[in-house]
Design an enzyme around this catalytic site. Sequence first.
Site, PDB file in Angstrom:
ATOM      1  N   SER A   7      49.185  29.533  88.822  1.00 22.46           N
ATOM      2  CA  SER A   7      48.298  29.190  89.934  1.00 22.46           C
ATOM      3  C   SER A   7      47.412  30.400  90.189  1.00 22.46           C
ATOM      4  O   SER A   7      47.765  31.535  89.844  1.00 22.46           O
ATOM      5  CB  SER A   7      49.090  28.801  91.181  1.00 22.46           C
ATOM      6  OG  SER A   7      50.059  29.791  91.512  1.00 22.46           O
ATOM      7  N   GLU A   9      44.478  32.291  92.920  1.00 20.99           N
ATOM      8  CA  GLU A   9      43.971  32.349  94.289  1.00 20.99           C
ATOM      9  C   GLU A   9      42.529  32.850  94.342  1.00 20.99           C
ATOM     10  O   GLU A   9      42.157  33.794  93.645  1.00 20.99           O
ATOM     11  CB  GLU A   9      44.861  33.280  95.113  1.00 20.99           C
ATOM     12  CG  GLU A   9      44.463  33.374  96.582  1.00 20.99           C
ATOM     13  CD  GLU A   9      45.482  34.166  97.371  1.00 20.99           C
ATOM     14  OE1 GLU A   9      46.654  33.733  97.394  1.00 20.99           O
ATOM     15  OE2 GLU A   9      45.124  35.217  97.942  1.00 20.99           O
ATOM     16  N   ASP A 100      47.134  36.692 110.747  1.00 18.84           N
ATOM     17  CA  ASP A 100      46.905  37.788 111.683  1.00 18.84           C
ATOM     18  C   ASP A 100      45.904  37.363 112.743  1.00 18.84           C
ATOM     19  O   ASP A 100      44.996  36.572 112.478  1.00 18.84           O
ATOM     20  CB  ASP A 100      46.350  39.020 110.949  1.00 18.84           C
ATOM     21  CG  ASP A 100      47.312  39.531 109.882  1.00 18.84           C
ATOM     22  OD1 ASP A 100      48.505  39.700 110.210  1.00 18.84           O
ATOM     23  OD2 ASP A 100      46.870  39.738 108.738  1.00 18.84           O
ATOM     24  N   PHE A 207      44.118  49.136  99.407  1.00 21.72           N
ATOM     25  CA  PHE A 207      44.615  47.827  99.820  1.00 21.72           C
ATOM     26  C   PHE A 207      46.140  47.840  99.938  1.00 21.72           C
ATOM     27  O   PHE A 207      46.705  47.298 100.893  1.00 21.72           O
ATOM     28  CB  PHE A 207      44.150  46.780  98.799  1.00 21.72           C
ATOM     29  CG  PHE A 207      44.370  45.358  99.238  1.00 21.72           C
ATOM     30  CD1 PHE A 207      43.887  44.902 100.443  1.00 21.72           C
ATOM     31  CD2 PHE A 207      45.051  44.464  98.414  1.00 21.72           C
ATOM     32  CE1 PHE A 207      44.082  43.588 100.853  1.00 21.72           C
ATOM     33  CE2 PHE A 207      45.252  43.149  98.808  1.00 21.72           C
ATOM     34  CZ  PHE A 207      44.757  42.720 100.030  1.00 21.72           C
ATOM     35  N   HIS A 257      51.504  33.567  90.012  1.00 21.52           N
ATOM     36  CA  HIS A 257      50.389  33.264  90.906  1.00 21.52           C
ATOM     37  C   HIS A 257      49.443  34.459  90.892  1.00 21.52           C
ATOM     38  O   HIS A 257      49.812  35.559  91.328  1.00 21.52           O
ATOM     39  CB  HIS A 257      50.909  33.012  92.324  1.00 21.52           C
ATOM     40  CG  HIS A 257      49.821  32.690  93.317  1.00 21.52           C
ATOM     41  ND1 HIS A 257      49.275  31.434  93.449  1.00 21.52           N
ATOM     42  CD2 HIS A 257      49.179  33.472  94.229  1.00 21.52           C
ATOM     43  CE1 HIS A 257      48.345  31.457  94.402  1.00 21.52           C
ATOM     44  NE2 HIS A 257      48.271  32.685  94.886  1.00 21.52           N
TER      45      HIS A 257
END
Length: 277
Positions: A7, A9, A100, A207, A257
Amino acid sequence: MHKPELSIEFFPPQTPDGEEKLRATRATLAALKPTFFSVTYGAGGSTRERTFSTVREIAADGFEAAPHLSCIGSTRAGIREILDDYASAGIRRIVALRGDLPSGVGDPGEFRYANELVEFIRAETGDRFRIEVAAYPEWHPQAKNPKDDLAAFRRKAEAGADSAITQYFYNLDAYVHFVDQVRAMGVEIPIVPGIMPIASFSKLARFSDACGAELPRWMRRKFEGYGDDTDSIRAFGLDVVTNLCERLLAAGAPGLHFYSMNQAGLTTAICERLKLG
């Protein structure tokens, strides 16, 4: 041997140019035959319309689309409206997250935790959607301790989640240990590792520091040693991530993923090396 599911994103583009680039990226990645493409959802629903537009386009092209849906800062009526929109558009899968709060917003809304969102989706729609939830092999950055984080994950599974996608990581033992602990608690849903290809080490480091993903010291030192040599950084990153994927699949991971960052090159290269797709 069972073929692992893939998969991929995306995040919803902000500009017409970004939309065109994502279409080209998606066309390239479609050759890997992913089970679904997921699309992120901004804090407090800040990208709601762009997420829905991207998801609709993916579905119209004949692919399974899985929109992210975060509940913090939301109302039940608002979530119900989104679920109705997705059901009407033929969406069959949702990634259910706490999310968030947008900066400067203090009201968490009518949901506090992701398990409450999963429970609400099940109560409202039954088995209409396959529900993916998040997992954190290196623990959620806001969890008090690992025990609390595992309990939170079990609540999501018990609320009706079908499977989980992890935060990205580069330490195989973290994933294996997490799965072992979850299974010992009686939770049997599939836990798919999230994979972050490495295009820029400086961006990845920033990040990772922000989201709590650990970068092993040996990796940091090696990347830092390449300085601004982007070719060497890319080549080493491909080796690191491909090796991690090989070991994850050998350890029994049910799939992979990929966090594509709306780019096709690295995900395609890794899957070609793994002979997937």
